[in-house]
Scaffold this motif. Structure first.
Motif, mmCIF file in Angstrom:
data_model
loop_
_atom_site.group_PDB
_atom_site.id
_atom_site.type_symbol
_atom_site.label_atom_id
_atom_site.label_comp_id
_atom_site.label_asym_id
_atom_site.label_seq_id
_atom_site.Cartn_x
_atom_site.Cartn_y
_atom_site.Cartn_z
ATOM 1 N N GLY A 21 0.869 -1.201 -0.063
ATOM 2 C CA GLY A 21 0.039 -0.083 0.035
ATOM 3 C C GLY A 21 0.793 1.291 -0.039
ATOM 4 N N ARG A 22 2.087 1.172 -0.579
ATOM 5 C CA ARG A 22 3.137 2.217 -0.606
ATOM 6 C C ARG A 22 3.133 2.540 -2.212
ATOM 7 N N SER A 23 3.803 3.765 -2.294
ATOM 8 C CA SER A 23 3.957 4.476 -3.619
ATOM 9 C C SER A 23 5.654 3.996 -3.836
ATOM 10 N N ALA A 27 8.729 3.840 -0.933
ATOM 11 C CA ALA A 27 9.671 2.676 -0.706
ATOM 12 C C ALA A 27 10.900 2.869 -1.083
ATOM 13 N N LEU A 28 11.305 3.565 -2.107
ATOM 14 C CA LEU A 28 12.694 3.955 -2.602
ATOM 15 C C LEU A 28 13.234 5.045 -1.534
ATOM 16 N N ILE A 29 12.649 5.803 -0.933
ATOM 17 C CA ILE A 29 13.226 6.679 0.079
ATOM 18 C C ILE A 29 13.364 5.912 1.338
ATOM 19 N N GLU A 30 12.759 4.909 1.792
ATOM 20 C CA GLU A 30 12.893 4.028 2.790
ATOM 21 C C GLU A 30 14.104 3.462 2.511
ATOM 22 N N ALA A 31 14.397 2.686 1.355
ATOM 23 C CA ALA A 31 15.464 2.016 0.908
ATOM 24 C C ALA A 31 16.661 2.768 1.045
ATOM 25 N N MET A 32 16.640 4.013 0.548
ATOM 26 C CA MET A 32 17.872 4.872 0.562
ATOM 27 C C MET A 32 18.312 5.085 1.976
ATOM 28 N N HIS A 33 17.197 5.315 3.093
ATOM 29 C CA HIS A 33 17.586 5.810 4.414
ATOM 30 C C HIS A 33 18.235 4.325 4.988
ATOM 31 N N ASP A 34 17.574 3.500 4.664
ATOM 32 C CA ASP A 34 18.297 2.034 5.261
ATOM 33 C C ASP A 34 19.716 1.886 4.755
ATOM 34 N N TRP A 35 20.051 2.043 3.484
ATOM 35 C CA TRP A 35 21.306 1.990 2.754
ATOM 36 C C TRP A 35 22.491 3.206 3.612
ATOM 37 N N VAL A 36 21.831 4.437 3.613
ATOM 38 C CA VAL A 36 22.745 5.192 4.355
ATOM 39 C C VAL A 36 23.178 4.837 5.749
ATOM 40 N N ARG A 37 22.042 4.449 6.367
ATOM 41 C CA ARG A 37 22.541 4.053 7.783
ATOM 42 C C ARG A 37 23.444 2.720 8.019
#
Length: 54
Positions: A21-23, A27-37
């Motif tokens: 239920g996400r755009s 989802a890409l912004i979340e993935a980028m945050h995860d990668w940076v962390r």
């Protein structure tokens, strides 16, 4: 920012985002945050002389 992932990867990514239920953008912004962390943890571990697998 623009990029063109391989079609098969893009299609699967969009299907998974939709199933949650996400755009794709959300989802890409979340993935980028995860990668940076993850990279920040690894850099800190290297500076501290410790290892991390995550």
């Amino acid at each position: 920012m623009g990029f063109r992932p391989p079609k098969a990867l893009r299609d699967e990514f969009e299907q998974l985002a939709k199933a949650e239920g996400r755009s794709p953008s959300e989802a890409l912004i979340e993935a980028m945050h995860d990668w940076v962390r993850k990279k920040q943890r690894r850099r800190k571990a290297a500076e501290d002389g410790t290892q991390t697998t995550a």
